[in-house]
Design an enzyme around this catalytic site. Structure first.
Site, short mmCIF file in Angstrom:
data_model
loop_
_atom_site.label_atom_id
_atom_site.label_comp_id
_atom_site.label_asym_id
_atom_site.label_seq_id
_atom_site.Cartn_x
_atom_site.Cartn_y
_atom_site.Cartn_z
CB ALA A 159 -0.77 -0.06 1.18
CB CYS A 307 -4.46 -3.56 11.62
SG CYS A 307 -6.20 -3.00 11.82
CE LYS A 452 5.28 -0.56 13.41
NZ LYS A 452 5.90 0.47 12.62
CB CYS A 487 -8.16 1.10 14.19
SG CYS A 487 -8.22 -0.73 14.60
#
Length: 555
Positions: A159, A307, A452, A487
């Site tokens: 990404a 995550c 992250k 998140c």
């Protein structure tokens, strides 16, 4: 499968899967050799899974792992000796087959003429031009021999890498950019939570890498072996050397499946699963559907991890399914978190605790998964007590969702770019390396103390693009990253707690409270996660469209 014969008795291939072993057996192969270290990629089965499947069919399986770009003469000799011992025909595999082909080529350097070696490799589909000097000179590559040179070299086509390449070209279309990554497939990893929850299909989260690379970017399909920042060079697999003016490092992080004793031997069976791997997320959903009673465990290792909310997301979606199916009352659910709190930003904890109570989840803080016995269905956890002593507990399970320990990739941790903890040491605002001014980093491998997540990379990419172009022009670096991360916590099917925050846990909502209040479960946030974010990722972030992501500029 893509089987490529090198000789009558040896073929090489990209990564194989356990369910492909019967076909290999039928094709006549008697031995498989794995040349790929476990944990290199998120879609990679561990060798133990291959070995179990092979031996069940009466085949031999051997493990001779070699890091990308680090095939030594000793490795080649060991490969040659292994080929002499095992039953033939043999299939050797790695990520793409290149490492295995290279091992064979080097092992034959004193047995076959160089042209014959190259011709055999070329016929099998492998260009070993990058190791010709290795074969001819016993592995020694002249340090001043450069194979390619580019204005900007980007390491990693995840990404962060694709996004920053696109953001650079949006600002300056004539940039000479090369992107280095050995993978064939690009994954939308945020979607794996929904695969594990039965909402997405795994194939919805994958596209070929070649189909999403920005036009004009040169793809160097190779792995990185080492960085030489003082020389402005990167050493690639096959000992090829690439020179750069500016280097952007964003290779992601490494999932350390071996960090939990016994885990690799039981992943994908015995109710042991993880949404952190492409091929295992569907097994999560299978386990959830099949569980009608017993004990379900969910684990979270010490930080940092990618995550940080993902282990909880899997737990909440599983519990929601069990609740809707009327079986939750018969299932004991426990969350073992190596950390001290449910979520690192306190504002979101009350909403999450409501769901913890709704699903009757037992919370175990400071509890780290240390070992798994899959056949016995037992998990061992450790806890550090106040006096420093270690306490060990063992729990039986019927299903366990594991988030593996995580760290920077080996080639990063061993490089001059790493800090003491192994992460790329950059300024937290400019994302420029603190010692090497022509090096920048973003994504999961950097040392920045943010969550992250892909959302963080989406905000970091424009910052790096602005600052790299400024650096090329000799201007001061004016773009600043504020630590933004997001998140979307899937607390139930159809509702999400949308956590958004910057450095220090400061709330940073993208929408007004009347539209989406991130501290409360929201159906609109679920719609955003399920319907809006995937196309925003593929058609926006990866194409340099910086919606809600323009960088903060200092005066």
């Amino acid at each position: 499968m893509n089987i490529n014969p090198l000789t009558r008795s040896l073929s090489v291939s990209p990564q194989i899967l356990p369910d492909e072993l019967p076909a290999l057996k039928a094709a006549g192969f008697r031995t498989v050799i794995c040349n790929r270290p476990d944990g290199e990629g998120p879609d990679q089965p561990n060798f133990s899974e291959i070995a179990v499947a092979a031996r069940a069919l009466g085949m031999e399986a051997s493990y001779l792992p070699v890091e990308s770009g680090k095939v030594s003469d000793h490795d080649a000799q060991a490969f040659a000796e292994l080929l002499e011992r095992v039953a033939r025909p043999v299939l050797a595999y790695c990520r793409s087959g290149t490492r295995s082909a290279t091992l064979w080529a080097l092992s034959q350097a004193d047995r076959l003429p160089l042209p014959d070696i190259l011709q055999c490799a070329r016929a099998a589909g492998y260009d070993l031009g990058g190791v010709v000097r290795r074969i001819a000179s016993g592995g020694r590559t002249p340090a001043d021999s450069v194979d390619a040179s580019h204005d900007i070299v980007i390491v990693g086509a995840g990404a962060a890498g694709i996004a920053v390449a696109s953001s650079l070209l949006t600002r300056k279309a004539d940039l000479d950019i090369a992107i280095v990554d050995p993978a064939d497939v690009h994954y939308y990893q945020p979607g794996w939570t929904l695969v594990g929850g039965g909402i997405f299909k795994p194939e919805d989260t994958a596209r070929t890498l070649g189909s999403i690379l920005p036009r004009g970017v040169r793809w160097m399909k190779s792995a990185v072996a080492a960085f030489e920042p003082d020389k402005h060079t990167v050493l690639l697999d096959g000992c090829r050397i690439v020179k750069y003016r500016k280097l952007i490092v964003c290779p992601g992080l490494k999932l350390d499946w071996h960090g939990v004793e016994g885990l690799v031997e039981t992943l994908g069976r015995n109710g042991v699963t993880s949404n952190y791997r492409y091929d295992l997320a569907p097994y999560t959903w299978q386990c959830v559907q099949q569980l009608r009673g017993g004990r379900a465990l969910f684990t979270q290792p010490p930080m940092p991890i990618k995550c940080a909310g993902a282990p909880q997301k899997a737990m909440y979606l599983s519990c929601d399914h069990w609740l809707r199916s009327g079986v939750l009352k018969d299932i004991e659910v426990a969350f073992h978190n190596a950390g001290a709190v449910l979520f690192g930003v306190a504002d979101y904890v009350p909403a999450l605790m409501d769901y913890v109570k709704r699903y009757n989840i037992a919370l175990n803080f400071g509890s780290t998964l240390a070992a798994i016995d899959g056949d016995a269905k037992r998990a061992t956890f450790t806890r550090t007590l106040a006096d420093g002593a270690k306490e060990t507990t063992v729990q039986d399970f019927d299903m366990i969702h594991v988030c593996p320990p995580q760290k920077a990739p080996d080639f990063v941790r061993a490089s001059p770019l790493a800090d003491a903890a192994g992460w790329i040491e950059v300024d937290h605002g400019t994302l420029q390396h603190v010692r090497h001014e022509d090096v920048f980093a973003l994504g999961d491998a950097s040392c920045t103390p943010n969550a992250k997540t892909a959302a963080a990379a989406r905000k970091q990419a424009p910052v790096v693009a602005e600052n790299v172009i400024a650096s090329l022009a000799g201007r001061p670096l004016s773009a600043r990253y504020d630590g933004y991360g997001s998140c979307p916590l899937t607390v139930e099917r159809g509702k999400i707690v949308l956590a958004e925050f910057t450095y220090g846990g400061k709330l940073a909502p993208s929408f007004p409270d009347w539209f989406i209040d991130g501290t409360r479960p929201s159906a609109l946030a679920w719609y955003l996660k399920e319907r809006i974010l995937p196309p925003l990722y593929w058609e926006g972030m990866l194409k340099g469209r910086e919606w809600l992501a323009r960088p903060e500029m200092s005066s």
